[in-house]
Design a protein around this motif. Structure first.
Motif, PDB file in Angstrom:
ATOM      1  N   ARG A  57       0.832  -1.207   0.000  1.00 57.03           N
ATOM      2  CA  ARG A  57       0.000   0.000   0.000  1.00 57.03           C
ATOM      3  C   ARG A  57       0.866   1.257   0.000  1.00 57.03           C
ATOM      4  NH1 ARG A  57      -5.075   0.228   3.960  1.00 57.03           N
ATOM      5  NH2 ARG A  57      -5.585  -1.478   2.517  1.00 57.03           N
ATOM      6  N   LEU A  58       1.973   1.239   0.749  1.00 50.95           N
ATOM      7  CA  LEU A  58       2.871   2.400   0.783  1.00 50.95           C
ATOM      8  C   LEU A  58       3.485   2.649  -0.594  1.00 50.95           C
ATOM      9  CD1 LEU A  58       4.465   4.597   2.306  1.00 50.95           C
ATOM     10  CD2 LEU A  58       6.160   2.832   2.886  1.00 50.95           C
ATOM     11  N   ILE A  59       3.941   1.584  -1.255  1.00 51.61           N
ATOM     12  CA  ILE A  59       4.522   1.726  -2.598  1.00 51.61           C
ATOM     13  C   ILE A  59       3.461   2.229  -3.574  1.00 51.61           C
ATOM     14  CG2 ILE A  59       5.612   0.479  -4.505  1.00 51.61           C
ATOM     15  CD1 ILE A  59       6.809  -1.409  -2.421  1.00 51.61           C
ATOM     16  N   LEU A  60       2.213   1.754  -3.410  1.00 48.46           N
ATOM     17  CA  LEU A  60       1.124   2.203  -4.274  1.00 48.46           C
ATOM     18  C   LEU A  60       0.883   3.697  -4.118  1.00 48.46           C
ATOM     19  CD1 LEU A  60      -1.040   1.201  -6.281  1.00 48.46           C
ATOM     20  CD2 LEU A  60      -2.581   0.915  -4.323  1.00 48.46           C
ATOM     21  N   LYS A  61       0.899   4.176  -2.874  1.00 48.66           N
ATOM     22  CA  LYS A  61       0.709   5.608  -2.628  1.00 48.66           C
ATOM     23  C   LYS A  61       1.852   6.425  -3.232  1.00 48.66           C
ATOM     24  CE  LYS A  61      -2.002   5.326   1.663  1.00 48.66           C
ATOM     25  NZ  LYS A  61      -2.018   5.634   3.116  1.00 48.66           N
ATOM     26  N   MET A  62       3.071   5.919  -3.128  1.00 47.73           N
ATOM     27  CA  MET A  62       4.227   6.628  -3.688  1.00 47.73           C
ATOM     28  C   MET A  62       4.127   6.738  -5.209  1.00 47.73           C
ATOM     29  SD  MET A  62       7.265   4.938  -1.377  1.00 47.73           S
ATOM     30  CE  MET A  62       8.580   5.723  -2.303  1.00 47.73           C
ATOM     31  N   SER A  63       3.545   5.722  -5.851  1.00 48.58           N
ATOM     32  CA  SER A  63       3.458   5.730  -7.312  1.00 48.58           C
ATOM     33  C   SER A  63       2.453   6.751  -7.828  1.00 48.58           C
ATOM     34  CB  SER A  63       3.075   4.335  -7.817  1.00 48.58           C
ATOM     35  OG  SER A  63       1.751   4.001  -7.417  1.00 48.58           O
ATOM     36  N   PHE A  64       1.538   7.200  -6.973  1.00 49.41           N
ATOM     37  CA  PHE A  64       0.544   8.189  -7.391  1.00 49.41           C
ATOM     38  C   PHE A  64       1.022   9.624  -7.171  1.00 49.41           C
ATOM     39  CE2 PHE A  64      -2.465   4.589  -6.822  1.00 49.41           C
ATOM     40  CZ  PHE A  64      -2.978   4.594  -8.104  1.00 49.41           C
ATOM     41  N   TRP A  65       2.225   9.795  -6.616  1.00 49.63           N
ATOM     42  CA  TRP A  65       2.769  11.140  -6.423  1.00 49.63           C
ATOM     43  C   TRP A  65       3.332  11.637  -7.752  1.00 49.63           C
ATOM     44  CZ3 TRP A  65       7.822  13.045  -6.874  1.00 49.63           C
ATOM     45  CH2 TRP A  65       8.003  14.346  -6.405  1.00 49.63           C
ATOM     46  N   GLN A  66       2.804  12.775  -8.248  1.00 50.86           N
ATOM     47  CA  GLN A  66       3.252  13.378  -9.517  1.00 50.86           C
ATOM     48  C   GLN A  66       3.353  12.320 -10.622  1.00 50.86           C
ATOM     49  OE1 GLN A  66       3.737  16.624 -10.038  1.00 50.86           O
ATOM     50  NE2 GLN A  66       3.330  17.210  -7.923  1.00 50.86           N
ATOM     51  N   PRO A  67       2.214  11.741 -11.038  1.00 51.86           N
ATOM     52  CA  PRO A  67       2.254  10.644 -12.022  1.00 51.86           C
ATOM     53  C   PRO A  67       2.903  11.018 -13.349  1.00 51.86           C
ATOM     54  CG  PRO A  67       0.009  11.460 -11.711  1.00 51.86           C
ATOM     55  CD  PRO A  67       0.848  12.082 -10.644  1.00 51.86           C
ATOM     56  N   LYS A  68       2.630  12.232 -13.844  1.00 45.55           N
ATOM     57  CA  LYS A  68       3.207  12.642 -15.119  1.00 45.55           C
ATOM     58  C   LYS A  68       4.727  12.767 -15.016  1.00 45.55           C
ATOM     59  CE  LYS A  68       2.702  16.064 -18.813  1.00 45.55           C
ATOM     60  NZ  LYS A  68       2.006  17.299 -19.254  1.00 45.55           N
ATOM     61  N   PHE A  69       5.184  13.331 -13.901  1.00 39.71           N
ATOM     62  CA  PHE A  69       6.624  13.450 -13.684  1.00 39.71           C
ATOM     63  C   PHE A  69       7.266  12.062 -13.619  1.00 39.71           C
ATOM     64  CE2 PHE A  69      10.084  13.268 -10.559  1.00 39.71           C
ATOM     65  CZ  PHE A  69      11.013  14.091 -11.175  1.00 39.71           C
ATOM     66  N   GLN A  70       6.637  11.118 -12.926  1.00 43.09           N
ATOM     67  CA  GLN A  70       7.201   9.778 -12.796  1.00 43.09           C
ATOM     68  C   GLN A  70       7.285   9.076 -14.150  1.00 43.09           C
ATOM     69  OE1 GLN A  70       6.375   7.105  -9.610  1.00 43.09           O
ATOM     70  NE2 GLN A  70       5.484   8.680  -8.313  1.00 43.09           N
ATOM     71  N   THR A  71       6.256   9.265 -14.993  1.00 47.73           N
ATOM     72  CA  THR A  71       6.293   8.648 -16.321  1.00 47.73           C
ATOM     73  C   THR A  71       7.472   9.186 -17.130  1.00 47.73           C
ATOM     74  OG1 THR A  71       3.883   8.385 -16.304  1.00 47.73           O
ATOM     75  CG2 THR A  71       4.992   8.257 -18.435  1.00 47.73           C
ATOM     76  N   ASN A  72       7.652  10.514 -17.115  1.00 52.28           N
ATOM     77  CA  ASN A  72       8.795  11.125 -17.824  1.00 52.28           C
ATOM     78  C   ASN A  72      10.125  10.712 -17.183  1.00 52.28           C
ATOM     79  OD1 ASN A  72       7.062  12.484 -19.577  1.00 52.28           O
ATOM     80  ND2 ASN A  72       6.903  14.267 -18.220  1.00 52.28           N
ATOM     81  N   TRP A  73      10.110  10.587 -15.859  1.00 45.07           N
ATOM     82  CA  TRP A  73      11.301  10.184 -15.099  1.00 45.07           C
ATOM     83  C   TRP A  73      11.794   8.810 -15.550  1.00 45.07           C
ATOM     84  CZ3 TRP A  73      14.861  11.869 -11.646  1.00 45.07           C
ATOM     85  CH2 TRP A  73      15.481  10.934 -10.835  1.00 45.07           C
ATOM     86  N   PHE A  74      10.879   7.839 -15.591  1.00 44.18           N
ATOM     87  CA  PHE A  74      11.275   6.479 -15.965  1.00 44.18           C
ATOM     88  C   PHE A  74      11.539   6.358 -17.466  1.00 44.18           C
ATOM     89  CE2 PHE A  74       8.934   5.469 -11.953  1.00 44.18           C
ATOM     90  CZ  PHE A  74      10.032   4.984 -11.260  1.00 44.18           C
ATOM     91  N   THR A  75      10.891   7.177 -18.291  1.00 43.37           N
ATOM     92  CA  THR A  75      11.197   7.183 -19.730  1.00 43.37           C
ATOM     93  C   THR A  75      12.612   7.686 -19.977  1.00 43.37           C
ATOM     94  OG1 THR A  75       8.855   7.577 -20.264  1.00 43.37           O
ATOM     95  CG2 THR A  75      10.473   8.055 -21.975  1.00 43.37           C
ATOM     96  N   PHE A  76      12.958   8.795 -19.331  1.00 46.97           N
ATOM     97  CA  PHE A  76      14.314   9.332 -19.449  1.00 46.97           C
ATOM     98  C   PHE A  76      15.330   8.330 -18.905  1.00 46.97           C
ATOM     99  CE2 PHE A  76      17.821  11.929 -17.697  1.00 46.97           C
ATOM    100  CZ  PHE A  76      18.262  12.507 -18.877  1.00 46.97           C
ATOM    101  N   GLY A  77      14.979   7.681 -17.792  1.00 47.51           N
ATOM    102  CA  GLY A  77      15.880   6.690 -17.200  1.00 47.51           C
ATOM    103  C   GLY A  77      16.130   5.504 -18.104  1.00 47.51           C
ATOM    104  N   SER A  78      15.108   5.102 -18.864  1.00 45.53           N
ATOM    105  CA  SER A  78      15.293   3.970 -19.778  1.00 45.53           C
ATOM    106  C   SER A  78      16.284   4.316 -20.886  1.00 45.53           C
ATOM    107  CB  SER A  78      13.944   3.551 -20.371  1.00 45.53           C
ATOM    108  OG  SER A  78      13.395   4.581 -21.181  1.00 45.53           O
ATOM    109  N   TRP A  79      16.242   5.564 -21.385  1.00 45.92           N
ATOM    110  CA  TRP A  79      17.195   5.993 -22.407  1.00 45.92           C
ATOM    111  C   TRP A  79      18.618   6.051 -21.856  1.00 45.92           C
ATOM    112  CZ3 TRP A  79      16.355   5.870 -27.380  1.00 45.92           C
ATOM    113  CH2 TRP A  79      15.050   5.979 -27.864  1.00 45.92           C
ATOM    114  N   ILE A  80      18.756   6.568 -20.647  1.00 40.28           N
ATOM    115  CA  ILE A  80      20.091   6.618 -20.020  1.00 40.28           C
ATOM    116  C   ILE A  80      20.632   5.214 -19.811  1.00 40.28           C
ATOM    117  CG2 ILE A  80      21.353   7.290 -17.935  1.00 40.28           C
ATOM    118  CD1 ILE A  80      20.652   9.644 -19.679  1.00 40.28           C
ATOM    119  N   THR A  81      19.775   4.302 -19.381  1.00 39.92           N
ATOM    120  CA  THR A  81      20.193   2.918 -19.134  1.00 39.92           C
ATOM    121  C   THR A  81      20.639   2.244 -20.420  1.00 39.92           C
ATOM    122  OG1 THR A  81      18.648   2.766 -17.269  1.00 39.92           O
ATOM    123  CG2 THR A  81      19.469   0.705 -18.181  1.00 39.92           C
TER     124      THR A  81
END
Length: 497
Positions: A57-81
């Motif tokens: 439940r805690l991880i679920l709540k964290m995933s809903f914080w700034q959803p658009k930012f998180q999507t861009n965050w992980f997209t950028f991270g995939s390119w760096i990786t």
């Protein structure tokens, strides 16, 4: 405590755990069974596992914080990786070559010493190439790195509408390894798969960068409590250093000068140590009047083939000095004079390499062994300490550049933060490099499979062929890692022997 003692303690600990686990389970001990069920603990051969669903439940709540930012965050991270894959493979190959040179080169040669200092990537084992005193930093930094890695996978998976079944932490020997149970990821589109698979490596990259910036900004962050740039403070003195006796250095001394080299911070301390070890001995400019009034010369005799002594052998304050005659202004003076060392340091007008560097004075060199030096160590608000011996001994003095502004603050606070950040950079960066390489059971295996399938889809028609190409890449990456790990532990075995 050395490596084998640590290994024995760990083996006994797990043997006792396995024995108690077997006894309690075989007799269906109710309190023990309830404890295992409620806590999610389980014991295996050389491993202790903890699994829970209470954090979902805690991880679920964290995933809903700034959803658009998180999507861009992980997209950028995939390119760096993805961009990190080839440099990581090259890094492992270069490190393997360096380890080969280290193994097959004589350890006494200067070349081998330089190779050891220039190693880019090397396995770290407590008690061998890691001080046992740093074991707690080792475990916590590794645990923090692996937890942050798996948290990245969990958050990215929830952002892609995947279900997190649970999370856990496992200790293999003393090595902490976090893990997360996710749904089958192969049903997702390639871009979403890459975001989930790359999230762990991306989080480790960010973690290493954050720790690096904390190290850079630490002097400014601790400025209200500690001063930096006005010397280094001694935190520990090894017993092998002959400068910690009566009238010598003690813990808490602030060193501002080492010989003729000014000490401002930790880096200047290292530079001064290297300068002291490599520099040519310097003499002292002394006036003729001082030498005449303080000379206590005894009959000159040879201590060995090279060393001359002109002082009382029982004297602990005097030393024999050799007069270097100036070619431009020769003067008849005794070749050797027995002088009080501290008075020589205090009354010397300047250091000298030849007599013509001394104005209205003469140059005197200490008559000491060839590999020994007389080093004047200046301290803040205290008298100088005179060190006579091999300069390499001074490297066993532990110092920190953070000097407390009050006596109520411990200098171990910034030292602990620094050390933890360094281990965090080491482990987070290492996990990112190793995990991104195409290797079985690593993130790189899944990332390379998706990349090969996506990039060759238009050029290679059959899925089985694309799968075979990705397997070949994974086999190559696995072989590279196996060779690197084999060479790494081989070099560590050479250290033990």
């Amino acid at each position: 405590m050395d490596f084998f003692v640590l290994l024995t303690i760990i083996a006994v600990f797990y043997a006792v755990l396995l024995f108690l686990d077997f006894i309690f389970k075989s007799c269906s001990h109710y309190p023990y069974m309830m404890l295992i069920q409620k806590t999610g603990l389980s014991v295996g051969p050389f491993q202790l596992r903890w699994y829970t669903t209470s954090l979902n439940r805690l991880i679920l709540k964290m995933s809903f914080w700034q959803p658009k930012f998180q999507t861009n965050w992980f997209t950028f991270g995939s390119w760096i990786t993805i961009c990190l894959i080839i440099p990581s493979i090259c890094l492992v190959i270069v490190s393997s070559i360096q380890l080969c040179k280290k193994i097959f080169t004589e350890p006494t040669s200067e070349l081998s010493s330089n190779q050891q200092d220039s190693l880019i990537l090397e396995p770290i084992v407590p008690g061998i190439n890691l001080p046992m005193s740093d074991l707690s930093y080792y475990v916590f930094a590794l645990m923090f790195s692996t937890v942050f890695h798996e948290l990245g996978h969990a958050l990215a998976a929830i952002r892609e509408d995947m279900h997190v079944e649970g999370v856990g932490l496992m200790f293999i020997l003393i090595l902490p390894v976090a893990y997360v149970h996710l749904d089958d990821i192969t049903s997702l589109p390639s871009s979403k798969q890459l975001r989930v698979m790359s999230a762990g490596v991306w989080h480790n990259i960010v973690q290493a960068l954050m720790a690096y910036f904390v190290l850079l900004l630490l002097p400014y962050m601790l400025f209200p409590f500690f001063t930096v740039g006005h010397g280094v403070i001694i935190t520990k003195i090894n017993t092998r250093v002959g400068v910690n006796g009566q009238g010598g250095l003690v813990t808490g001394d602030i060193i501002t000068k080492l010989g003729n080299c000014d000490v401002h911070d930790f880096m200047s301390w290292i530079d001064c140590l290297n300068h002291t070890k490599s520099s040519v001995d310097s003499g002292f400019c002394l006036s003729p009047e001082f030498v005449q009034h303080h000379d206590e010369t005894k009959p000159v005799h040879y201590v060995d083939e090279y060393i001359i002594n002109c002082c009382d052998p029982n004297s602990k304050t005097n030393l024999c000095f050799e007069y270097i005659e100036s070619l431009s202004n020769p003067q008849e003076l005794p070749n050797h004079s027995c002088l009080n060392v501290r008075k020589v340091v205090e009354r010397s007008t300047s250091p000298c390499d030849a007599d013509n560097q001394c104005s209205s004075a003469h140059c005197y060199y200490p008559a000491i062994r060839k590999n020994h030096k007389l080093v004047v160590i200046k301290r803040q608000k205290k008298n100088e300490v005179l060190f006579l011996g091999q300069p390499t001994e001074l490297q066993y003095i532990s110092v920190t550049q953070y000097v407390p502004k009050t006596d109520y603050l411990s200098n171990s606070i910034p030292e602990s933060i620094e050390k933890f950040c360094k281990y965090l950079i080491m482990f987070a960066g290492g996990l990112a490099v190793i995990n991104v390489i195409p290797c079985f059971y690593f993130d790189g295996e899944k990332i390379s499979r998706v990349l090969v399938n996506t990039m060759l889809k238009e050029h290679v028609e059959h899925l089985s062929v694309r799968l075979a190409i990705s397997i070949c890449l994974t086999i190559f990456g696995s072989l590279m890692l196996i060779i690197y790990m084999t060479l790494g532990f081989w070099s560590l075995i050479k250290i033990i022997n």
